[in-house]
Write a protein that holds these residues in place. Structure first.
Motif, PDB file in Angstrom:
ATOM      1  N   ALA A 292      -1.983  12.962  -1.251  1.00  0.00           N
ATOM      2  CA  ALA A 292      -1.985  12.040  -0.112  1.00  0.00           C
ATOM      3  C   ALA A 292      -2.687  10.731  -0.433  1.00  0.00           C
ATOM      4  O   ALA A 292      -2.759   9.843   0.419  1.00  0.00           O
ATOM      5  CB  ALA A 292      -2.659  12.708   1.085  1.00  0.00           C
ATOM      6  N   ALA A 293      -3.194  10.583  -1.647  1.00  0.00           N
ATOM      7  CA  ALA A 293      -3.913   9.368  -2.029  1.00  0.00           C
ATOM      8  C   ALA A 293      -2.966   8.178  -2.052  1.00  0.00           C
ATOM      9  O   ALA A 293      -1.825   8.276  -2.517  1.00  0.00           O
ATOM     10  CB  ALA A 293      -4.563   9.559  -3.386  1.00  0.00           C
ATOM     11  N   ARG A 294      -3.451   7.051  -1.551  1.00  0.00           N
ATOM     12  CA  ARG A 294      -2.669   5.826  -1.531  1.00  0.00           C
ATOM     13  C   ARG A 294      -3.456   4.731  -2.251  1.00  0.00           C
ATOM     14  O   ARG A 294      -4.680   4.740  -2.283  1.00  0.00           O
ATOM     15  CB  ARG A 294      -2.341   5.395  -0.094  1.00  0.00           C
ATOM     16  CG  ARG A 294      -1.586   6.469   0.679  1.00  0.00           C
ATOM     17  CD  ARG A 294      -1.297   5.993   2.100  1.00  0.00           C
ATOM     18  NE  ARG A 294      -0.328   4.898   2.134  1.00  0.00           N
ATOM     19  CZ  ARG A 294       0.993   5.085   2.134  1.00  0.00           C
ATOM     20  NH1 ARG A 294       1.496   6.329   2.082  1.00  0.00           N
ATOM     21  NH2 ARG A 294       1.812   4.056   2.187  1.00  0.00           N
TER      22      ARG A 294
ATOM     23  N   GLY B   7       6.328   1.838   0.565  1.00  0.00           N
ATOM     24  CA  GLY B   7       5.363   1.693   1.643  1.00  0.00           C
ATOM     25  C   GLY B   7       6.010   1.024   2.840  1.00  0.00           C
ATOM     26  O   GLY B   7       7.087   1.414   3.295  1.00  0.00           O
ATOM     27  N   SER B   8       5.389  -0.020   3.322  1.00  0.00           N
ATOM     28  CA  SER B   8       5.927  -0.758   4.469  1.00  0.00           C
ATOM     29  C   SER B   8       6.626  -2.032   4.056  1.00  0.00           C
ATOM     30  O   SER B   8       7.010  -2.837   4.914  1.00  0.00           O
ATOM     31  CB  SER B   8       4.781  -1.097   5.436  1.00  0.00           C
ATOM     32  OG  SER B   8       3.784  -1.883   4.777  1.00  0.00           O
ATOM     33  N   SER B   9       6.822  -2.247   2.755  1.00  0.00           N
ATOM     34  CA  SER B   9       7.396  -3.502   2.258  1.00  0.00           C
ATOM     35  C   SER B   9       8.738  -3.247   1.586  1.00  0.00           C
ATOM     36  O   SER B   9       9.017  -2.150   1.104  1.00  0.00           O
ATOM     37  CB  SER B   9       6.437  -4.187   1.282  1.00  0.00           C
ATOM     38  OG  SER B   9       5.180  -4.425   1.880  1.00  0.00           O
TER      39      SER B   9
ATOM     40  N   ASN C 147       0.870  -1.170   0.000  1.00  0.00           N
ATOM     41  CA  ASN C 147       0.000   0.000   0.000  1.00  0.00           C
ATOM     42  C   ASN C 147       0.905   1.217   0.000  1.00  0.00           C
ATOM     43  O   ASN C 147       1.660   1.440   0.955  1.00  0.00           O
ATOM     44  CB  ASN C 147      -0.915  -0.009   1.229  1.00  0.00           C
ATOM     45  CG  ASN C 147      -1.936   1.108   1.186  1.00  0.00           C
ATOM     46  OD1 ASN C 147      -1.633   2.248   1.542  1.00  0.00           O
ATOM     47  ND2 ASN C 147      -3.146   0.791   0.743  1.00  0.00           N
ATOM     48  N   THR C 148       0.866   1.994  -1.072  1.00  0.00           N
ATOM     49  CA  THR C 148       1.844   3.057  -1.250  1.00  0.00           C
ATOM     50  C   THR C 148       1.181   4.300  -1.828  1.00  0.00           C
ATOM     51  O   THR C 148       0.052   4.263  -2.321  1.00  0.00           O
ATOM     52  CB  THR C 148       2.968   2.584  -2.199  1.00  0.00           C
ATOM     53  OG1 THR C 148       3.933   3.615  -2.357  1.00  0.00           O
ATOM     54  CG2 THR C 148       2.397   2.219  -3.560  1.00  0.00           C
ATOM     55  N   SER C 149       1.915   5.416  -1.766  1.00  0.00           N
ATOM     56  CA  SER C 149       1.426   6.654  -2.383  1.00  0.00           C
ATOM     57  C   SER C 149       1.387   6.483  -3.894  1.00  0.00           C
ATOM     58  O   SER C 149       2.178   5.729  -4.470  1.00  0.00           O
ATOM     59  CB  SER C 149       2.338   7.828  -2.008  1.00  0.00           C
ATOM     60  OG  SER C 149       3.658   7.596  -2.467  1.00  0.00           O
ATOM     61  N   TYR C 150       0.468   7.225  -4.515  1.00  0.00           N
ATOM     62  CA  TYR C 150       0.234   7.018  -5.944  1.00  0.00           C
ATOM     63  C   TYR C 150       0.863   8.104  -6.804  1.00  0.00           C
ATOM     64  O   TYR C 150       1.591   7.812  -7.746  1.00  0.00           O
ATOM     65  CB  TYR C 150      -1.267   6.924  -6.198  1.00  0.00           C
ATOM     66  CG  TYR C 150      -1.633   6.671  -7.634  1.00  0.00           C
ATOM     67  CD1 TYR C 150      -1.072   5.615  -8.339  1.00  0.00           C
ATOM     68  CD2 TYR C 150      -2.537   7.502  -8.298  1.00  0.00           C
ATOM     69  CE1 TYR C 150      -1.407   5.375  -9.659  1.00  0.00           C
ATOM     70  CE2 TYR C 150      -2.880   7.269  -9.620  1.00  0.00           C
ATOM     71  CZ  TYR C 150      -2.318   6.200 -10.294  1.00  0.00           C
ATOM     72  OH  TYR C 150      -2.650   5.971 -11.607  1.00  0.00           O
TER      73      TYR C 150
END
Length: 320
Positions: free
Chosen positions: A92-94, A238-240, A84-87
């Motif tokens: 601020a949309a992810r 993101g977190s990965s 899940n990452t910024s686009y």
């Protein structure tokens, strides 16, 4: 409304899978056409030699097609992850998406596919290619990607491979690609030479050419593995964390190199141990192949007038 590189803006353009390449498709079609042509004439070959020719020609075509095709494949080193990452920048949309990185000898493919594809009122399905082959400027391609406003994950990975990036991935993989491509083209030349020699009454040299083909093929594997084995800088989205591993093109090339070594070694061994079996498999005539397989034997020259002169022996023996 103006054109962007010959395309109308604001309309979705067709995108292809990361493994799709027009040169790769052309190579596959050419070798499939050759194989189909041979299969059409195969019924005209009589006896057991039909099956020997079938195995020989199809193996040779597979080796040649693989050596050429992997040049245009982006499956030498691959990696992917769901995150899940910024686009987009300044937003601020992810999005939830699958991100893929595919490294080839001539460049990289970066894919971004939404899960689901429809998010934020648009279709999230990107496949971007960046080249570093001779005559191509990777930095200019990255600048064009910035101007087009590609999604953040694509730009982030592409930036890691730019020449100015402190990661050093550009020099690392570009050198691996150049060395691998050069040795594979050398292997292709020796593959052509081996086919010519194995069609002549000199199978020993054909086997040696096959051994050389396998050696150069394995050199490309060692070149890519040794240069690209340097630890990557962190690729975090993101977190990965995105990690890469050797892909299908790497392993198929390795298998082809080993196959060439085995076939070349078998030809050389049979030349010395069982020349008659080798002659049968290669469908060589006894007259042409016998002198090479048995060494320097005396050549007997008989005078056809011998029968008219019973007491006079005009038979001459000459050692070549």
């Amino acid at each position: 409304m103006t054109l962007w590189n010959g395309q109308l803006p604001f309309y979705p353009q067709p995108r292809h899978a990361p493994g799709f390449s027009v040169p790769l498709l052309i190579v596959i079609l050419v070798f499939l056409a050759l194989a189909t042509s041979f299969l059409l004439i195969l019924p005209g070959i009589r006896g057991h030699s039909r099956w020997f020719w079938l195995v020989r020609v199809l193996l040779s075509l597979f080796i040649g097609a693989e050596i050429v095709a992997v040049h245009f494949s982006a499956q030498w080193s691959v990696g992917g992850m769901n995150t899940n990452t910024s686009y987009k920048a300044f937003s601020a949309a992810r999005v939830s998406a699958h991100i893929g990185l595919h490294v080839g000898l001539e460049g990289i493919n970066i894919t971004l596919t939404g899960t689901p594809v429809q998010q934020l009122n648009e279709t999230i399905d990107y496949n971007e290619h960046f080249n570093w082959r001779l005559g191509e400027n990777y930095a200019e391609q990255y600048s064009e990607a910035l101007e087009k406003g590609l999604p953040d994950p694509v730009l982030y990975l592409a930036e890691k491979f730019t020449p100015s990036s402190p990661c050093g991935l550009y020099r690392q993989y570009r050198l691996a690609g150049h060395y691998g491509s050069a040795t594979l083209w050398a292997a292709f030349c020796f593959w052509l030479l081996s086919n010519v020699l194995l069609s002549m009454p000199v199978p020993l040299y054909g086997g040696l050419a096959l051994l050389t083909t396998g050696a150069f093929t394995l050199f490309s594997i060692f070149a890519f593995a040794s240069i690209s084995s340097v630890p990557l800088c962190p690729l975090r989205l993101g977190s990965s964390m995105l990690t890469t591993h050797y892909g299908a093109a790497f392993w198929v090339t390795l298998a082809t190199g080993v196959l060439c070594l085995l076939l070349g070694g078998a030809v050389v061994s049979l030349h010395y141990s069982r020349p008659r079996a080798l002659r049968t498999f290669l469908d060589l005539s006894v007259k042409d192949y016998g002198s090479q397989a048995k060494g320097n034997l005396p050549l007997i020259l008989s005078n056809p007038l011998h029968k008219h002169f019973g007491a006079l022996d005009l038979t001459t023996s000459t050692n070549l």
